[in-house]
Design an enzyme around this catalytic site. Structure first.
Site, mmCIF file in Angstrom:
data_model
loop_
_atom_site.group_PDB
_atom_site.id
_atom_site.type_symbol
_atom_site.label_atom_id
_atom_site.label_comp_id
_atom_site.label_asym_id
_atom_site.label_seq_id
_atom_site.Cartn_x
_atom_site.Cartn_y
_atom_site.Cartn_z
ATOM 1 N N HIS A 1 -2.666 -5.380 1.788
ATOM 2 C CA HIS A 1 -2.259 -5.559 2.974
ATOM 3 C C HIS A 1 -2.485 -6.712 4.416
ATOM 4 C CE1 HIS A 1 -1.889 -1.249 4.356
ATOM 5 N NE2 HIS A 1 -2.929 -1.329 3.790
ATOM 6 N N CYS B 1 0.940 -1.231 -0.054
ATOM 7 C CA CYS B 1 0.054 -0.036 -0.596
ATOM 8 C C CYS B 1 0.748 1.293 -0.281
ATOM 9 C CB CYS B 1 -0.882 0.011 0.660
ATOM 10 S SG CYS B 1 -2.670 1.125 0.851
ATOM 11 N N GLU C 1 -0.089 -8.289 6.207
ATOM 12 C CA GLU C 1 0.019 -8.069 7.393
ATOM 13 C C GLU C 1 -1.141 -7.849 8.162
ATOM 14 O OE1 GLU C 1 0.117 -5.846 5.062
ATOM 15 O OE2 GLU C 1 0.348 -3.774 6.146
HETATM 16 N N1 GLN Z 1 -3.697 5.922 1.452
HETATM 17 C C1 GLN Z 1 -2.319 6.214 1.850
HETATM 18 C C2 GLN Z 1 -1.856 6.913 0.610
HETATM 19 O O1 GLN Z 1 -1.561 7.216 -0.174
HETATM 20 C C3 GLN Z 1 -2.353 4.677 2.015
HETATM 21 C C4 GLN Z 1 -3.489 4.205 2.884
HETATM 22 C C5 GLN Z 1 -2.117 2.915 3.656
HETATM 23 O O2 GLN Z 1 -1.390 2.631 3.136
HETATM 24 N N2 GLN Z 1 -2.762 2.041 3.838
HETATM 25 O O3 GLN Z 1 -0.798 7.725 1.893
#
Ligand code: GLN
Length: 189
Positions: A173, A81, A175
């Site tokens: 994720h 992410c 994790e």
């Molecule tokens: N939306 C977040 C960002 O742009 C990322 C979200 C996440 O890591 N769950 O930094």
């Protein structure tokens, strides 16, 4: 093998827990905050979190340039992410936002909507025989990718997992679940 987890902000402890749950002999984890922390680290995970903040601090602590160098010399890095956003060559509509630029993709932040549009669903990942439960929290998607990049996961026609040799990015994720298959897969690359 020592796996470093970037521990500036975000859900880094969850990655450490997933790695420990593998109970692999000889596997050690290390929290990474600055360039010096990368010494003797074999692989790195960049967790979920807030990419704007962590990008700024990565640059300030000298960790950004050190990660770029290690990525070029072939170290395996997996970003979940926020981690994938920070690895990307381009962040759509945020030309000023800091990223490492090591993964030849463009990402679109918050591509599924805001926090209330966070969700979980099953996702097939190439390399895993059974799908995993994908946790998407303000998740990005990959909107463009270079020739050396392979898609490893899609969700409703959107690219949510990529691999470029030693570099892996996922929008979701693993994790945050008890399923450690993706961590195991990463360590075996
Ligand atoms: N939306 C977040 C960002 O742009 C990322 C979200 C996440 O890591 N769950 O930094």
């Amino acid at each position: 093998m020592t796996v470093g987890v970037v521990a500036i902000q975000g859900d880094f402890e969850k990655h450490v827990n997933s790695l420990l749950r593998l109970s692999k002999a000889g596997l050690e984890t290390k929290e990474i905050r600055c360039a010096e922390d990368l010494e003797n680290v074999d692989r790195v995970i960049i967790p979920g979190g807030e990419s704007t903040t962590v990008g700024l601090l990565m640059r300030r602590f000298g960790l950004g340039p050190a990660l770029i160098e290690r990525a070029k010399s072939g170290m395996h890095i997996w970003g979940t992410c926020m981690g994938m956003i920070l690895m990307a060559r381009e962040i759509e509509e945020r030309p000023d936002q800091y990223s490492l630029g090591i993964l030849d993709v463009a990402v679109r932040r918050n591509a599924f909507g805001t926090q209330v549009h966070s969700f979980e669903d099953s996702v097939a990942v190439s390399g895993l025989s059974e799908p995993i439960e994908g946790v998407f929290i303000r998740a990005p998607i990959v909107s463009r990718m270079g020739e050396g990049v392979q898609v490893i996961a899609q969700y409703e026609g959107k690219i949510v997992g990529v691999r470029q040799g030693n570099l892996i990015g996922t929008s979701f994720h693993p994790e945050l679940t008890l399923d450690t298959r993706m961590h195991e897969w990463f360590l075996e690359l």
